[in-house]
Write a protein that holds these residues in place. Structure first.
Motif, PDB file in Angstrom:
ATOM      1  N   PHE A 104      33.363  45.045  54.582  1.00  0.00           N
ATOM      2  CA  PHE A 104      33.538  43.603  54.754  1.00  0.00           C
ATOM      3  C   PHE A 104      33.760  42.918  53.409  1.00  0.00           C
ATOM      4  N   LEU A 105      32.937  43.238  52.411  1.00  0.00           N
ATOM      5  CA  LEU A 105      33.056  42.589  51.102  1.00  0.00           C
ATOM      6  C   LEU A 105      34.344  42.986  50.387  1.00  0.00           C
ATOM      7  N   HIS A 106      34.790  44.227  50.540  1.00  0.00           N
ATOM      8  CA  HIS A 106      36.060  44.653  49.939  1.00  0.00           C
ATOM      9  C   HIS A 106      37.234  43.893  50.550  1.00  0.00           C
ATOM     10  N   ASP A 107      37.232  43.751  51.869  1.00  0.00           N
ATOM     11  CA  ASP A 107      38.311  43.010  52.536  1.00  0.00           C
ATOM     12  C   ASP A 107      38.308  41.546  52.106  1.00  0.00           C
ATOM     13  N   LEU A 108      37.125  40.950  52.034  1.00  0.00           N
ATOM     14  CA  LEU A 108      37.018  39.545  51.638  1.00  0.00           C
ATOM     15  C   LEU A 108      37.470  39.344  50.197  1.00  0.00           C
ATOM     16  N   LEU A 109      37.148  40.292  49.346  1.00  0.00           N
ATOM     17  CA  LEU A 109      37.531  40.215  47.943  1.00  0.00           C
ATOM     18  C   LEU A 109      39.050  40.181  47.787  1.00  0.00           C
ATOM     19  N   HIS A 110      39.750  41.030  48.504  1.00  0.00           N
ATOM     20  CA  HIS A 110      41.211  41.061  48.403  1.00  0.00           C
ATOM     21  C   HIS A 110      41.844  39.792  48.952  1.00  0.00           C
ATOM     22  N   GLU A 111      41.244  39.207  49.991  1.00  0.00           N
ATOM     23  CA  GLU A 111      41.766  37.943  50.520  1.00  0.00           C
ATOM     24  C   GLU A 111      41.689  36.846  49.459  1.00  0.00           C
ATOM     25  N   PHE A 112      40.605  36.805  48.695  1.00  0.00           N
ATOM     26  CA  PHE A 112      40.433  35.745  47.720  1.00  0.00           C
ATOM     27  C   PHE A 112      41.207  36.001  46.433  1.00  0.00           C
ATOM     28  N   LEU A 113      41.543  37.232  46.156  1.00  0.00           N
ATOM     29  CA  LEU A 113      42.457  37.482  45.035  1.00  0.00           C
ATOM     30  C   LEU A 113      43.784  36.775  45.279  1.00  0.00           C
ATOM     31  N   PHE A 114      44.272  36.849  46.512  1.00  0.00           N
ATOM     32  CA  PHE A 114      45.519  36.183  46.876  1.00  0.00           C
ATOM     33  C   PHE A 114      45.334  34.663  46.898  1.00  0.00           C
ATOM     34  N   TYR A 115      44.229  34.179  47.465  1.00  0.00           N
ATOM     35  CA  TYR A 115      43.998  32.744  47.615  1.00  0.00           C
ATOM     36  C   TYR A 115      43.904  32.060  46.263  1.00  0.00           C
ATOM     37  N   LEU A 116      43.183  32.648  45.320  1.00  0.00           N
ATOM     38  CA  LEU A 116      42.988  32.045  43.994  1.00  0.00           C
ATOM     39  C   LEU A 116      44.048  32.483  42.988  1.00  0.00           C
ATOM     40  N   GLU A 117      44.970  33.359  43.417  1.00  0.00           N
ATOM     41  CA  GLU A 117      45.979  33.915  42.519  1.00  0.00           C
ATOM     42  C   GLU A 117      45.312  34.503  41.268  1.00  0.00           C
ATOM     43  N   ALA A 118      44.225  35.238  41.527  1.00  0.00           N
ATOM     44  CA  ALA A 118      43.409  35.784  40.445  1.00  0.00           C
ATOM     45  C   ALA A 118      43.949  37.135  39.980  1.00  0.00           C
ATOM     46  N   ASP A 119      43.638  37.462  38.719  1.00  0.00           N
ATOM     47  CA  ASP A 119      44.041  38.759  38.171  1.00  0.00           C
ATOM     48  C   ASP A 119      43.138  39.874  38.704  1.00  0.00           C
ATOM     49  N   TYR A 120      41.846  39.603  38.787  1.00  0.00           N
ATOM     50  CA  TYR A 120      40.902  40.579  39.337  1.00  0.00           C
ATOM     51  C   TYR A 120      39.640  39.838  39.792  1.00  0.00           C
ATOM     52  N   GLY A 121      38.786  40.559  40.490  1.00  0.00           N
ATOM     53  CA  GLY A 121      37.545  39.958  40.971  1.00  0.00           C
ATOM     54  C   GLY A 121      36.517  41.018  41.304  1.00  0.00           C
ATOM     55  N   PHE A 122      35.257  40.614  41.394  1.00  0.00           N
ATOM     56  CA  PHE A 122      34.194  41.540  41.760  1.00  0.00           C
ATOM     57  C   PHE A 122      33.035  40.779  42.382  1.00  0.00           C
ATOM     58  N   ILE A 123      32.192  41.527  43.108  1.00  0.00           N
ATOM     59  CA  ILE A 123      31.064  40.946  43.841  1.00  0.00           C
ATOM     60  C   ILE A 123      29.792  41.684  43.453  1.00  0.00           C
ATOM     61  N   HIS A 124      28.753  40.910  43.178  1.00  0.00           N
ATOM     62  CA  HIS A 124      27.425  41.452  42.905  1.00  0.00           C
ATOM     63  C   HIS A 124      26.464  41.081  44.020  1.00  0.00           C
ATOM     64  N   MET A 125      25.515  41.970  44.301  1.00  0.00           N
ATOM     65  CA  MET A 125      24.395  41.655  45.180  1.00  0.00           C
ATOM     66  C   MET A 125      23.128  41.595  44.339  1.00  0.00           C
ATOM     67  N   VAL A 126      22.316  40.571  44.583  1.00  0.00           N
ATOM     68  CA  VAL A 126      21.088  40.373  43.811  1.00  0.00           C
ATOM     69  C   VAL A 126      20.005  41.309  44.326  1.00  0.00           C
ATOM     70  N   ARG A 127      19.419  42.076  43.436  1.00  0.00           N
ATOM     71  CA  ARG A 127      18.303  42.976  43.761  1.00  0.00           C
ATOM     72  C   ARG A 127      17.083  42.561  42.951  1.00  0.00           C
ATOM     73  N   HIS A 128      16.225  41.749  43.580  1.00  0.00           N
ATOM     74  CA  HIS A 128      15.039  41.281  42.859  1.00  0.00           C
ATOM     75  C   HIS A 128      14.055  42.416  42.601  1.00  0.00           C
TER      76      HIS A 128
END
Length: 499
Positions: A104-128
């Motif tokens: 799910f997060l990989h698919d969402l990431l690629h959608e927003f690369l196109f939306y923001l016309e970004a060069d690259y992107g990544f997602i972190h999850m917080v582990r307290h």
């Protein structure tokens, strides 16, 4: 702006040409240049029409250019709105069909690369628990940066700002454009980045980071889209994790339930073996086949026989329950239903005799066959007749009738006992269900009889239902299909489908 200037210039040229045409109309002599010679000496009346046309063309050009500019702005806004709606729809669709958090997060990431016309992107999850933000998805990230973004301590200033959303006093933490450098991520070049949190129940559980163009700015629509997707992503990830935990717990419980059923099956088989000897010898002794008995001995053996029969019935119920749960095979063949009923009555004759009850039979000897299993059909009628005896008063009566109704054999077992309250009728076929505890203590039972009866009837392709009035009595109806001979084997193995 360039289109607007072009439109004005073209309109001015057209206006000037209109003036020349009007002059030619007044003096069509082109060769002597009379129009250009007379231009300084033209009167007001002669200039009126050309001037009017010039003004009209100029105003028209300005109006047209204004409309064109407004249209261009409207088209840009419409395109942006469509783009925003498209990304929200896409994110919602991905969320609705995803059962794996990483995918799910990989698919969402690629959608927003196109939306923001970004060069690259990544997602972190917080582990307290480990005090770090763990990389869970990346797209087009430079190789030199990947190592540094895998596990980032939460005390970094960047993450401390993102985590401020947990503080109710901080109401302005929204998607933002910031500059990140090597202090945050070693190996990262200074640049413009869009950052927004992943939120679930007002708690930041992760973050999105996208490398965008240097002049990129977030407007109100962008803020709304990113904030909405951040919340959607947070809830989706949490739901997927909850589903995985629930599925795991279900599988564990299912395994434990199967172990329990196997244990019950093994124990009941072990209990049945010595019980057969106890029951058999006590019946032989009670009948006097091993010698004469005095009255006290006879009464003692009667109690042993009665309770052996009760224990045998309980063990049979447990065995049948496991047989249906594990879809055990049952051999079916044509059989006489009245013979099965007679054997059932004989096996419960002692209990009927103890309560001084009368049993009325209403069925013919020569009736059409049904297709079934003799053993489990006998157990079906044992359950039903035992209930009728159990919940009837002493010296009461029970009626058993069998009738042919088209392609069905209709069996009715009626008593005049305590009856069943109307509000309990919908649940009486549930496993282990009993009307109330006091009745169980007074009459005995384990709540399996009607549950197993329903399964036995359904395995035979029939129907069962109950009519009852509290304080008046109960009638159990059983419909079983009549056997129709076909050109096939007289015996068939069927598997019971337990609902």
């Amino acid at each position: 702006m360039r289109k607007k200037l072009t439109t004005v210039l073209v309109s001015a040229i057209l206006a000037f040409l209109a003036v020349i045409i009007c002059g030619l109309i007044n003096n069509p002599t082109l060769g002597n240049g009379s129009f250009f010679n007379r231009l300084p000496h033209l009167s007001v009346n002669e200039l009126y029409l050309p001037s009017f046309l010039f003004i009209v063309f100029m105003l028209s050009s300005i109006t047209v250019s204004g409309i064109s500019a407004k249209r261009e702005i409207a088209e840009k806004k419409a395109y942006k709105k469509d783009r925003d709606l498209l990304i929200l729809h896409s994110a919602t669709s991905i969320s609705a069909t995803s059962l794996d958090a990483d995918a799910f997060l990989h698919d969402l990431l690629h959608e927003f690369l196109f939306y923001l016309e970004a060069d690259y992107g990544f997602i972190h999850m917080v582990r307290h628990d480990i005090g770090k933000a763990v990389l869970v998805a990346d797209a087009e990230v430079p190789t030199s940066l990947k190592t540094s973004i895998c596990n980032v301590p939460l005390e970094k200033s960047f993450f401390s700002d993102i985590l401020k959303i947990n503080d109710p006093s901080e109401k302005t933490i929204k998607p933002l454009t910031i500059t990140l450098d090597s202090e945050t991520y070693p190996g990262m070049n200074s640049g413009n980045y869009v950052v927004f949190p992943m939120v679930a129940h007002n708690q930041t559980i992760g973050s999105f980071v996208f490398s965008v163009k240097q002049d990129f700015q977030l407007n109100e629509d962008d803020l709304y889209v990113l904030e909405s997707v951040g919340k959607l992503a947070g809830i989706t990830v949490e739901n997927i994790e909850l589903l995985e935990k629930t599925t795991k717990s279900y599988e564990e419980l299912k395994s434990l339930d199967q172990m329990k059923d196997e244990f019950i099956s093994n124990v009941t088989h072990e209990l049945k073996t010595p019980l057969i000897s106890i029951k058999g010898y006590s019946e032989i002794m009670y009948e006097g086949m091993l010698g004469d008995l005095n009255e006290k001995q006879r009464q003692g053996l009667k109690v042993i026989v009665s309770n052996s029969e009760r224990l045998h019935s309980l063990i049979e119920s447990l065995l049948h329950m496991n047989a249906f749960q594990f879809n055990k095979q049952h051999i079916f063949s044509p059989l006489c239903l009245t013979d099965v009923l007679e054997n059932t009555i004989k096996s419960l004759s002692l209990k009927i005799e103890e309560k001084g009850m009368s049993l009325d039979r209403n069925f013919a000897k020569n009736m059409r066959f049904v297709y079934g299993n003799t053993e489990i059909l006998k157990q079906l009628f044992v359950y039903l007749l035992d209930n009728a005896v159990k919940f009837s008063q002493k010296s009461g009566s029970i009626e058993i009738s069998v009738s042919e109704e088209n392609e069905w054999m209709h069996v009715k077992i009626s008593d005049h006992g305590v009856g069943i309250p109307e509000n309990h009728l919908p649940r009486i076929f549930d496993r282990f269900y009993q009307v109330d505890g006091s009745m169980t203590r007074n009459y005995g039972g384990n709540g399996l009889g009607l549950y197993l009866s329903k399964n036995i009837v359904e395995v035979h392709g029939g129907r069962i239902w109950i009519e009852s009035t509290e304080g008046v009595g109960t009638t159990v109806h059983v419909l079983l299909p009549v056997y129709v001979e076909k050109n096939e084997s007289m015996e068939k193995v069927l598997v019971g489908n337990v609902s």
